[in-house]
Scaffold this motif. Structure first.
Motif, mmCIF file in Angstrom:
data_model
loop_
_atom_site.group_PDB
_atom_site.id
_atom_site.type_symbol
_atom_site.label_atom_id
_atom_site.label_comp_id
_atom_site.label_asym_id
_atom_site.label_seq_id
_atom_site.Cartn_x
_atom_site.Cartn_y
_atom_site.Cartn_z
ATOM 1 N N GLY A 247 -21.354 -0.026 50.059
ATOM 2 C CA GLY A 247 -21.374 1.418 49.835
ATOM 3 C C GLY A 247 -20.757 2.194 50.980
ATOM 4 N N ILE A 248 -21.047 1.790 52.204
ATOM 5 C CA ILE A 248 -20.460 2.456 53.367
ATOM 6 C C ILE A 248 -18.956 2.237 53.393
ATOM 7 C CG2 ILE A 248 -20.375 2.447 55.895
ATOM 8 C CD1 ILE A 248 -23.382 1.721 55.822
ATOM 9 N N TRP A 249 -18.522 1.014 53.145
ATOM 10 C CA TRP A 249 -17.087 0.699 53.142
ATOM 11 C C TRP A 249 -16.340 1.517 52.101
ATOM 12 C CZ3 TRP A 249 -14.455 -1.726 49.036
ATOM 13 C CH2 TRP A 249 -13.134 -2.123 49.317
ATOM 14 N N LYS A 250 -16.968 1.747 50.951
ATOM 15 C CA LYS A 250 -16.279 2.466 49.879
ATOM 16 C C LYS A 250 -16.239 3.981 50.116
ATOM 17 C CE LYS A 250 -15.880 2.882 44.874
ATOM 18 N NZ LYS A 250 -14.888 3.883 45.106
ATOM 19 N N ASN A 251 -17.255 4.551 50.738
ATOM 20 C CA ASN A 251 -17.368 6.003 50.825
ATOM 21 C C ASN A 251 -16.941 6.594 52.158
ATOM 22 O OD1 ASN A 251 -18.502 6.203 48.190
ATOM 23 N ND2 ASN A 251 -20.497 5.611 49.007
ATOM 24 N N VAL A 252 -16.818 5.778 53.196
ATOM 25 C CA VAL A 252 -16.539 6.352 54.516
ATOM 26 C C VAL A 252 -15.163 7.013 54.563
ATOM 27 C CG1 VAL A 252 -15.516 4.258 55.526
ATOM 28 C CG2 VAL A 252 -16.730 5.890 56.981
ATOM 29 N N GLY A 253 -14.206 6.533 53.783
ATOM 30 C CA GLY A 253 -12.879 7.134 53.779
ATOM 31 C C GLY A 253 -12.878 8.557 53.260
ATOM 32 N N PHE A 254 -13.718 8.848 52.267
ATOM 33 C CA PHE A 254 -13.789 10.209 51.731
ATOM 34 C C PHE A 254 -14.289 11.186 52.788
ATOM 35 C CE2 PHE A 254 -16.257 13.572 49.684
ATOM 36 C CZ PHE A 254 -15.295 14.136 48.861
ATOM 37 N N TYR A 255 -15.372 10.828 53.474
ATOM 38 C CA TYR A 255 -15.895 11.698 54.529
ATOM 39 C C TYR A 255 -14.903 11.829 55.679
ATOM 40 C CZ TYR A 255 -20.250 10.815 51.999
ATOM 41 O OH TYR A 255 -21.200 10.702 51.025
ATOM 42 N N MET A 256 -14.191 10.748 55.970
ATOM 43 C CA MET A 256 -13.205 10.807 57.050
ATOM 44 C C MET A 256 -12.118 11.827 56.749
ATOM 45 S SD MET A 256 -10.452 7.960 58.272
ATOM 46 C CE MET A 256 -9.466 8.426 56.833
ATOM 47 N N VAL A 257 -11.638 11.862 55.501
ATOM 48 C CA VAL A 257 -10.604 12.825 55.119
ATOM 49 C C VAL A 257 -11.123 14.249 55.256
ATOM 50 C CG1 VAL A 257 -9.240 13.663 53.169
ATOM 51 C CG2 VAL A 257 -9.349 11.223 53.658
#
Length: 232
Positions: free
Chosen positions: A179-189
């Motif tokens: 879950g962290i691997w999949k969602n961290v990119g969205f928050y990073m953007v």
């Protein structure tokens, strides 16, 4: 048609507020297609699901109103309590870790560095991958017999005979990692967009005041790291 009033020199002048109203109408026109799609495919199904939760419904029979009976049965089901605890546990761990990791990545990738564009893309790609594809890929990676990730972990002494997804003590951590691997990119953007919207002049002014990555400016000596000496 725009109403205008004569200026002092005789030239027509637009009435105050007309430009704002035109921009508001244009904004609503641009948002209307998206709002229509959200209404049809998101809001309406949610309202339908809420209504059906108060009924006794089967596919081939009409819905029969039963009030709160479904919720009473749900609260008395032991499996619901277990699922609720697991959900709260998952949210309490993955949310702060994802946000903190995304902020760190955004601060790192907001600087000039080699392969910055490639790293940004690599971090964001999991966001746009289908969840079904992610589940299948990680189930193979974590498989105890053929999983590449399981093989690498076994080289450093982390071995699970049942497999990560079958072991009761490791299943939840495995799901959290995915879950962290999949969602961290969205928050990073989101963080990157905020960082890049800060004017360069503010960074330059802070640098002149003596601010740096690990300390505050001379104007705010209280915002310094304990390991750095603050300017007075």
């Amino acid at each position: 048609m725009t109403t205008s009033v004569p200026a002092a020199g005789g030239a027509p002048r637009r009435r105050p507020g007309s430009a704002g109203r035109r921009q508001a109408r244009a904004a609503w026109l641009f948002m209307l297609p998206t709002m229509a799609v959200l209404g049809v495919f998101v809001v309406w199904p949610m309202l339908q699901a809420l209504y059906l939760s108060f009924t006794d419904y089967e596919v081939f029979t009409p819905a029969r109103w039963i009030g709160l009976e479904n919720y009473r049965a749900l609260l008395s089901d032991p499996a619901f309590g277990n699922a609720l605890v697991n959900t709260l546990y998952y949210a309490a761990v993955t949310t702060p870790v994802s946000v903190a990791l995304a902020l760190g990545l955004a601060l790192l990738l907001n600087r000039r560095m080699p392969l910055r564009g490639f790293v940004r893309t690599a971090v964001f790609v999991p966001v746009v991958i289908s969840l079904a594809v992610v589940a299948i890929a990680w189930s193979f990676l974590l498989d105890p017999n053929i999983g590449l990730l399981s093989h690498w972990l076994s080289q450093i002494g982390i071995v699970s005979e049942q497999g990560w997804l079958r072991d009761p003590s490791l299943a939840m951590p495995a799901v959290m990692i995915v879950g962290i691997w999949k969602n961290v990119g969205f928050y990073m953007v989101m963080y990157l967009a905020g960082l890049q919207s800060i004017p360069t002049a503010l960074y330059e002014a802070a640098r002149v005041d003596g601010a740096g990555p690990g300390r505050g400016s001379a104007a705010s000596p209280g915002r310094c790291w304990p390991t750095r000496r603050c300017s007075s």
